[in-house]
Design a protein around this motif. Structure first.
Motif, short mmCIF file in Angstrom:
data_model
loop_
_atom_site.label_atom_id
_atom_site.label_comp_id
_atom_site.label_asym_id
_atom_site.label_seq_id
_atom_site.Cartn_x
_atom_site.Cartn_y
_atom_site.Cartn_z
N PRO A 160 0.76 -1.43 -0.08
CA PRO A 160 -0.22 -0.10 0.00
C PRO A 160 0.84 1.23 0.11
O PRO A 160 0.31 2.25 -0.71
CB PRO A 160 -0.97 -0.14 1.20
N ARG A 161 2.04 1.21 0.35
CA ARG A 161 2.74 2.34 0.52
C ARG A 161 3.68 2.55 -0.82
O ARG A 161 4.08 3.84 -1.05
CB ARG A 161 4.10 2.15 1.54
N ILE A 162 3.68 1.71 -1.72
CA ILE A 162 4.27 1.66 -2.88
C ILE A 162 3.22 2.03 -3.99
O ILE A 162 3.54 2.84 -4.93
CB ILE A 162 5.30 0.61 -3.21
N VAL A 163 2.38 1.52 -4.01
CA VAL A 163 1.29 1.54 -4.95
C VAL A 163 0.84 2.86 -5.42
O VAL A 163 0.93 3.30 -6.68
CB VAL A 163 -0.12 0.75 -4.59
N TYR B 221 2.58 5.40 -5.43
CA TYR B 221 3.97 6.07 -6.45
C TYR B 221 3.74 5.62 -7.84
O TYR B 221 3.85 6.19 -8.92
CB TYR B 221 5.20 5.98 -5.59
N LEU B 222 3.67 4.21 -7.68
CA LEU B 222 3.65 3.42 -9.01
C LEU B 222 2.29 4.10 -9.96
O LEU B 222 2.42 4.35 -11.09
CB LEU B 222 3.56 1.75 -8.93
N GLU B 223 1.29 4.25 -9.24
CA GLU B 223 0.19 4.77 -10.18
C GLU B 223 0.36 6.17 -10.59
O GLU B 223 -0.08 6.40 -11.58
CB GLU B 223 -1.23 4.63 -9.13
N LEU B 224 1.12 6.89 -9.65
CA LEU B 224 1.37 8.31 -10.15
C LEU B 224 2.28 8.26 -11.52
O LEU B 224 2.09 8.87 -12.16
CB LEU B 224 2.28 9.06 -9.01
N LEU B 225 3.27 7.19 -11.44
CA LEU B 225 4.01 7.02 -12.61
C LEU B 225 3.25 6.71 -13.75
O LEU B 225 3.38 7.38 -14.93
CB LEU B 225 5.18 6.10 -12.10
N THR B 226 2.49 5.52 -13.38
CA THR B 226 1.64 5.18 -14.67
C THR B 226 0.59 5.93 -15.26
O THR B 226 0.57 6.25 -16.41
CB THR B 226 1.38 3.81 -14.38
N THR B 227 -0.24 6.29 -14.51
CA THR B 227 -1.29 7.15 -14.91
C THR B 227 -1.29 8.71 -14.28
O THR B 227 -1.46 8.98 -13.11
CB THR B 227 -2.62 6.68 -14.38
N ARG B 228 -0.60 9.20 -15.08
CA ARG B 228 -0.23 10.90 -14.50
C ARG B 228 -1.30 11.58 -14.80
O ARG B 228 -1.31 12.83 -14.62
CB ARG B 228 0.85 11.18 -15.17
N ARG B 229 -2.41 10.95 -14.77
CA ARG B 229 -3.77 11.87 -15.04
C ARG B 229 -4.04 12.68 -13.85
O ARG B 229 -3.19 13.18 -13.48
CB ARG B 229 -5.13 11.28 -15.65
N GLN B 230 -5.45 12.66 -13.31
CA GLN B 230 -5.63 13.26 -12.23
C GLN B 230 -5.07 12.15 -10.89
O GLN B 230 -4.48 11.26 -11.22
CB GLN B 230 -7.01 13.63 -11.84
#
Ligand SMILES: Nc1ncnc2c1ncn2[C@@H]1O[C@H](COP(=O)(O)OP(=O)(O)OP(=O)(O)O)[C@@H](O)[C@H]1O
Ligand SMILES: Nc1ncnc2c1ncn2[C@@H]1O[C@H](COP(=O)(O)OP(=O)(O)OP(=O)(O)O)[C@@H](O)[C@H]1O
Ligand SMILES: [Mg+2]
Ligand SMILES: [Mg+2]
Lengths: 295, 318, 342, 503
Positions: C315-318, C320-329
């Motif tokens: 849960p702490r990393i996800v 960040y990963l999502e920010l990397l992949t889906t840079r939308r909102q």
């Protein structure tokens, strides 16, 4: 007479048979057998031996789960003057600490299997896959070593894949399936060597399901001589097995009787025969003879 | 009377009762030999259960300990075989490794907010795998110092042995009691078990405490590994499979709640002795087949837990 | 759940599975090859979905148990009991129907036992199921008499090694079971009620949920899944191996559920994601076999892969990963445990 | 300035909880923080104490920027806090709870005696005579709250923050707390005080800061604003009509369709009592903390099975073995402790609202999605639940809004008898009025209601009659003109009431 028997567990059919045979032998001789199952754990076995000593049994049989680590408890038994007989596996301790050991030579078994394969392929190129026993267990280590010794002289024979099948049918089948996949659907495999019959039986099914004929397309050699492998031998699906007799207790009780009678010291190692059975050795008859032994 | 200590009293009562039952059937059960054995044979379990108690009271769990014991044995044996180091030096090195290992797991649990069950499960695979990588053989330990340690016992009247190993366990329990009940760290452990979010808001350094808890468990597992290696004078990568479950069972029988926040270190000692008593009873009986052994152990476990629940309910309703 | 949210939920598992497959195919490039011979599909992927059947089945039941904030350590032993019951009744000549009925009943009874201990006696799930984990193998051995109970029934072994339209039967069974359970919990209110008792048992009871019965039912579901897994394992090797059937599979099943992104603290669950988790684990297992490393490396490789997967899904990393992949909102991070939670 | 924030901003997924809030706390003042439920008060506190990490903005302590990362660091600066909802650790003893983190030690070992003495000392001045060696959980919520306050006061060298500390205290305890607060103010501490009880706010505060929707609206000296102005600032509109203190005549409806409880009770919890609940009637229940009101409610709802007596209605005996059967009989119960007994934190607002209805319908008949959505949105609008959407996990709502969700859950089952245990605790003025109006509405439709409340004005305003509970016994029933704060107080005030919690 009260004799304590510390068994490793009941992890395989062979071991169940050994337990049954031991109990039967004890009953025939009128021995009060105290049985303890260690559930594959040495610490339980040591504790059981200590309890036997505390209880004051006349003798102790132990099938050691592992070779090392017996010194101090054996010393305790010796101090309490309780003779100890080892069954089917050896220990690293000084021979003075136990009366005798009954067993087969695991390396020898592997060697017999290897030598059979050498003669069976008769100089032709042969790529062998190996199903090992449980990683780290002494039969797995010794049977691997013995087999390698047995085929050492034959340059035509090569072990191409070797994985653990944990001595079980399920894993034997599973691992064999992946061997078959990896070796061109099995076309590149000439023989299978399994550290016990159970894995071989599982592997035979895998071979059949892959559309190949075990015993012909892929030679099958394994160790133990449990009833089911004789069925496979009779059906022509397996080629050879090396016997490991479950009757270790008989010779052990004999030795103990002689010792109690007049102090006769038995030999330090009573080796049981490692007989090789092939399709030619009346497998159907052997099956009948064994099927009720509690395998 | 302290309500929180009720499970402890229940445990002690049940243990004494069970011992009495065993004694009536097998008078030899009360010999100093059996008592000595109970301590020696369960030394490694008791030590590892001390660490487990701290972990469980904090609301966590440590599944890696069984593998860590096996790894420790192998590590010691291989190092003694390959190098000329003195066992004490090897012990120090080992304890450092297992403590770090535990700390690393604690760090992952905290930093990654992952459940302890899973992190330590991975740790369990890793530690045993590491043992395999060192050797798959069982490696005997042949060292004069080991002989000395094995021979270090006090012979009680009746030939019972009070061994160094048994003593180490008792000492560990006492250390554990002090740590848990008499230090700030101990109170923090209970606080974590009571509720992590609340503990954080009350100013408990949750991260540091978590790391320390698992480091302590790792340390105790390492110590148990040393004891086990003395016990068997060997290292064997397949050893002590499933010991983590025994340790958990011992802690629970000792009256500690798996949900965390409540329990006593002394209860764990009783829990361990109870497990040992069951084992001894089964061997003394000697008529159980392999499968009945398993069923009976399960049934006795159930009986102890139900009895404890029953006693508690009885006391609370009054 | 709408398609988009479902995809978002299982995206980490899909990505992980893809990554593991890529990793395996580095060591074994012929991974993707599937051929059709002898009326059956043959290939590594087929092996994976066949061999993964027991863990997948166990993971289905385990998902529900874990959703109630429980855990079921007994499933491996229950597999052994059910397999032994089935083999025994075939051996006695009662036929395949009776064998399946008996195995299923045995699984349900085991689940009932666990469920009653947890729901009515208030014993903590780990301990309650630990009891059956220890005793269960004994019971199974009692049935087989300690031997590997073999039988001769082609209809029964069809369940383990047969194929339907080229697809291995175990695969068909776990997929159907997964769909069945999925429909059962999502087309009815069961899923919601299970999640509810998992998050807050007391409040759920006060809201009128029959939480005890529901808990028992969930453990029975887990027992039933274990029965199916046991039948498959037994049929596969044409024999009931009381000692080894399902040994330590409970750990793999729990791992599958967690890799599936389900919280061990109960609440929200996804059976589909758990099934993907089971396939991830099986791909790792099969990959290790194919790669041809010495077997003493197996555990370490598995451990390292599992740790990497868990770290990436934590849960702490996800976020960040999502920010990397889906840079939308800024996206919602469903897996994030709430800060103010308990 | 002792403690200030500059443009403090904090957002949660879907919510901007604090929007560039600037706030100043002087030494030696009591500064009230006011706003509706969900305005951001608790969030502001948590950012100040490092429990939450702020997105942007500065926190200045005596003019120096500080970056508290955790409560621990905040404590080190001298900020002591009582958080809303977060009680202490129930499994630790009172002494351990009080001294956690600063236990007296010698050679690294805790000194139990000294710890207990310190704990006693910390509790002195609160009129609490309890055994500090017992686990906190053996004491009532009120005692726990005072322990939490005592702890925070002890830790607050410079700043004391109190987030709705009085929600579960009675008048006497509130006065005791205020005495302590006044004392600390004299000693130069800065005190932040959050409460929805405006009377208390005016009584103790020197200045007021009002937040609305995460924004700073105004800061005034307390003397400069009056009640109405304050409410208008908080709500951003005028409150339509503040519920006047009035009481209504007894409902003389037929007792044929009444629910009659005869001799129900539970040993050790509440003595057997009789109660007749008529259709369309509001029954108030008054009593001191720990008097057994919650226990009465639990017995009435079957949450605790009665061990005596009978329950009947027009159609015969009513089965109240457990909550499920009670719900089937048309009962509903909004419990006092919403965190442990009410909300399902991780489930969405929608799911929380439909839960009881769904449980009653049975698992096999799921409520269609569209219907769920409609219901959720309907109640969100009707009760003015502040949430970005119906899918937000209810655990992330502010305290007061969680309470409203629970209320919605029970209204959705359309019960005939609704039990509300402290329904307005922690609810802002606007919502407070809203809930009282709601009670009127549903009663008009024939629902019967039992309200437990510590606010006598409120009880008097809504109840047809009031039952007074003392020492776990129903001691009197006030009807007609007797229903007034005065008479209730007199009935409650038994000669021997002390705060000491029962065994
Ligand atoms: N951990 C969180 N995650 C997501 N949203 C949150 C979280 N905590 C609070 N919020 C949201 O932030 C907003 C402000 O909440 P806060 O608790 O500060 O309100 P409050 O003013 O204290 O209200 P109350 O008077 O009801 O206690 C609310 O909309 C709430 O839903
Ligand atoms: N589990 C419990 N065991 C022992 N005593 C308890 C328990 N729960 C509550 N009590 C005690 O019972 C008494 C009644 O508590 P409770 O707070 O529920 O009463 P109440 O009248 O509903 O008061 P209020 O709702 O205002 O807090 C208190 O003295 C409390 O300490
Ligand atoms: Mg708030
Ligand atoms: Mg109450």
């Amino acid at each position: 007479q009260t004799i304590g028997f510390s068994q490793i567990g009941s992890e395989s059919g062979w071991r169940a048979a050994e337990t049954t045979v031991t109990m039967n032998e004890a009953k025939e001789r009128g021995i009060d057998l105290r049985f303890s199952d260690a559930q594959q754990r040495q610490e339980n076995q040591i504790a059981a031996l200590r309890s036997f000593i505390a209880q004051g049994v006349d003798a102790i049989l132990v099938a050691p789960v592992v070779a090392t680590g017996w010194d101090s408890v054996l010393e305790e038994a010796a101090e309490a003057e309780i003779p100890v007989v080892l069954l089917d596996r050896m220990v690293d301790s000084s021979p003075d600490l136990y009366l005798t050991a009954v067993g087969s030579d695991l390396v020898h078994e592997g060697r017999v299997a290897g030598e059979w394969l050498v003669s069976a392929v008769n100089g032709e190129e042969c790529r062998v896959v190996e199903l090992q026993g449980t990683t780290g267990s002494s039969p797995a280590i010794d049977r691997k070593k013995g087999f390698e010794e047995g085929i050492a002289g034959a340059d035509n024979i090569e072990i191409v894949r070797s994985q653990t099948g944990d001595f079980t049918r399920t894993r034997g089948k599973e691992v064999m399936e992946s061997f078959l996949q990896a070796e061109n659907g099995g076309a590149d495999i000439c023989a299978l060597y399994a550290h016990n019959d159970d894995m071989a039986v599982g592997a035979i099914q895998a071979i059949k399901e892959a559309g190949l004929k075990p015993g012909e397309d892929i030679l099958v050699v394994s160790i133990d001589a449990v009833p089911d492998i004789f069925q496979a031998l009779a059906a022509g699906e397996a080629n050879a097995t090396v016997e490991l007799t479950p009757n270790m207790a008989g010779p052990a009780f004999d030795a103990l009787e002689a010792f109690f009678a007049d102090g006769t010291m038995p030999e330090k190692f009573i080796q049981t025969e490692s007989k090789l059975y092939t399709q030619a050795d009346d497998p159907a008859g052997e099956y009948e003879a064994r099927k009720d032994l509690g395998y | 009377m302290n309500i929180r200590a009720l499970p402890l009293y229940a445990t002690i009562a049940i243990f004494l009762l069970a011992y009495l039952v065993c004694y009536l059937q097998f008078p030899a059960m009360l010999s100093t030999r059996v008592i000595g054995n109970l301590l020696t044979d369960n030394a490694y379990l008791g030590i590892v259960a001390v660490g487990m108690t701290v972990v469980i009271i904090s609301g966590g769990i440590d599944l890696s300990v069984g593998s860590v014991i096996a790894f420790s044995g192998v590590f010691i044996a291989v190092l003694l075989r390959e190098t000329g180091l003195h066992p004490l030096a090897v012990f120090a090195l080992l304890l450092a490794i297992t403590t770090l290992f535990g700390a690393a797991m604690g760090g992952m649990i905290h930093l990654l907010a992952m459940p302890p069950f899973i992190v330590t499960l991975a740790g369990m695979f890793l530690a045993r795998g590491a043992g395999y990588m060192l050797t798959i053989d069982s490696v005997p330990i042949d060292h004069a110092f080991y002989e000395t340690m094995q021979r270090a016992y006090y012979l009680m009247p009746g030939k019972g042995r009070l061994t160094l190993l048994g003593g180490t366990m008792v000492a560990s329990v006492i250390l554990g009691m002090i740590l848990l009940h008499r230090t700030k760290f101990g109170t923090n452990v209970y606080a974590l078990g009571g509720g992590e979010a609340t503990a954080r808001l009350m100013g408990v350094a949750v991260g540091r405490t978590t790391v320390l808890i698992y480091a302590f468990s790792g340390l105790m597992a390492g110590l148990a590994g040393i004891v086990f290696s003395v016990y068997t004078s060997a290292g064997y990568p397949l050893a002590t499979v499933g010991v983590e479950l025994n340790a958990i069972a011992a802690v629970v029988i000792g009256g500690t709640l798996l949900t965390g926040g409540s329990g006593y270190m002394f209860g764990t000692l009783i829990g361990v002795l109870t497990m040992g008593l069951i084992q001894t009873y089964i061997v003394f009986d000697g008529t159980l087949s392999s499968w009945w052994t398993k069923i009976v152990i399960g049934a006795l476990l159930l009986m102890f837990i139900l009895l404890q629940k029953g006693l508690l309910r009885l006391r609370l309703s009054h | 759940m709408t398609g988009a949210t479902l995809l978002r939920r299982i995206a980490p598992q899909l990505l992980t599975l893809a990554a593991v497959i890529v990793l395996v195919s580095i060591y074994y490039p012929a991974f993707y090859q599937i051929v059709y011979v002898n009326d059956r599909l043959v290939g590594i992927p087929i092996d994976v979905i066949k061999r993964g059947a027991p863990v997948a089945l166990l993971a289905i039941g385990m998902t529900l148990v874990i959703a109630t904030r429980g855990i079921d350590l007994s499933v491996g032993a229950v597999m052994a009991i059910c397999g032994a019951s089935a083999a025994w009744s075939i051996d006695q000549g009662y036929g395949i129907g009776a064998a399946l009925g008996l195995a299923g009943a045995a699984g349900l009874v085991c689940g009932l036992w666990n469920g009653v201990l947890v729901a009515f006696f208030g014993i903590q799930p780990i301990v309650a199921t630990l009891i059956l984990m220890v005793a269960g193998r004994g019971i199974a051995q009692l049935i087989t008499g300690g031997t590997i109970l073999t039988f001769d029934s082609d209809t029964f072994s069809f369940l383990g090694s047969g194929t339907l339209l080229g697809v291995p039967v175990p695969t068909v069974i776990w997929i159907l079971t997964g769909i069945g359970f999925g429909l059962l919990v999502r087309r009815t209110a069961l899923g919601l009620l299970v999640e509810s008792i998992g998050v807050n048992l007391r409040a759920s009871t006060l809201a009128g949920i029959n939480s005890r019965v529901l808990l028992v039912a969930v453990y029975m579901g887990s027992g039933f899944c274990a029965a199916l897994a046991g039948v498959i394992a037994t049929a596969d090797i044409r024999g009931a191996d009381a000692n080894n059937a399902g040994l330590w599979l409970e750990l793999d099943a729990i791992l599958a559920v967690v890799i599936g992104g389900n919280s061990l603290l109960g609440g929200r669950f996804s059976i589909l994601a758990s099934l993907l988790g089971a396939m991830i684990i099986q791909t790792i297992n099969t990959g290790i076999l194919l790669a041809g490393f010495p077997s003493e490396f197996n555990l370490v490789i598995k451990a390292v892969l599992v740790i990497v997967i868990l770290v990436l899904q934590s849960p702490r990393i996800v976020p960040y990963l999502e920010l990397l992949t889906t840079r939308r909102q800024r996206v919602k991070a469903p897996a994030t445990k709430m800060e103010a939670g308990k | 300035m002792l403690l200030s924030t500059r443009d403090l901003t904090k957002s949660f997924p879907g919510t901007l909880a604090l929007d560039r809030v600037s706030f100043d706390l002087k030494a030696g003042e009591v500064h009230a923080l006011l706003g509706e439920n969900g305005a951001g008060k608790s969030t502001l506190i948590k950012c100040l104490t490092g429990a939450y990490r702020r997105d942007s903005g500065d926190i200045l302590f005596e003019g120096e920027p500080v970056f508290p990362q955790s409560t621990l660091e905040a404590q080190a600066i001298g900020i002591g806090t009582v958080y809303q909802e977060v009680n202490l650790l129930p499994n630790l003893t009172v002494a351990e709870n009080l001294t956690l983190g600063h236990q007296p030690t010698r050679f690294g070992m805790i000194r139990p005696r000294a710890t207990q003495a310190l704990a006693q000392e910390m509790l002195a001045g609160y009129g609490l005579d309890i055994d500090v060696r017992r686990p906190l959980e053996s004491y009532s919520v009120a005692v726990q709250q005072i322990v939490a306050i005592a702890r925070a006061v002890h830790l607050s060298g410079r700043v004391l923050i109190l987030d709705e500390p009085t929600a579960s205290l009675d008048a006497r305890e509130v006065q005791m707390l205020f005495d302590v607060v006044r004392d600390l103010r004299v000693r130069g501490l800065g005190i932040i005080f959050i409460s929805h009880f405006l009377d208390q706010v005016f009584e103790i505060s020197d200045s007021l800061t009002i937040l609305r929707n995460g924004r700073h609206i105004a800061t005034h000296p307390a003397a400069d604003v009056d009640r109405m102005q304050l409410i208008t600032l908080m709500l951003g509109r005028e409150l339509a009509e503040e519920t006047a203190v009035r009481h209504r005549p007894e409902v003389t409806g037929t007792s044929a369709d009444a629910i009659r409880f005869t001799g129900v009770g539970r040993r050790g919890r509440i003595a057997p009592f009789d109660l007749t609940v008529r259709k369309g009637e509001v029954i108030g229940m008054a009593g001191l903390l720990g008097s057994g009101r919650t226990e009465s409610a639990e017995v009435l709802f079957g949450a605790v099975a009665s061990d005596s007596g009978t329950v009947e209605d027009a159609s015969g005996p009513v089965d109240l073995r457990n909550p499920r059967s009670a719900i089937a009989a048309g009962f509903a119960f909004a419990p006092e402790d919403r965190k442990t007994d009410g909300i399902i934190a991780e489930l969405s607002v929608r799911e929380n609202i439909i839960l009881a209805l769904q449980a009653r319908q049975g698992w096999a008949r799921p409520i269609p999605q569209a219907e769920q959505q409609r219901m959720a949105n309907d109640y969100i609008a009707r009760l003015d639940i502040r949430t970005p959407d119906a899918e937000k996990p209810v655990g992330l709502l502010s305290g007061g809004n969680q309470q409203k969700v629970i209320l919605a859950r029970w209204l959705a089952t359309n019960p005939r008898f609704l039990i509300l245990d402290e329904p307005t605790r922690g609810i802002d003025v606007g919502a407070h009025a809203e809930i009282l109006r709601l009670i009127e509405d549903v009663v008009a439709q024939g629902m019967s209601i039992l309200v437990i409340s510590s606010e006598l004005e409120e009880l008097v305003a809504v109840s047809h009659r009031v039952i007074v509970v003392r020492d776990r016994q129903h001691v009197s029933e006030l009807t007609g003109d007797d229903v007034s704060p005065d008479t209730i107080l007199r009935a409650i005030a038994a000669p021997h009431t002390t705060l000491e919690a029962a065994e």
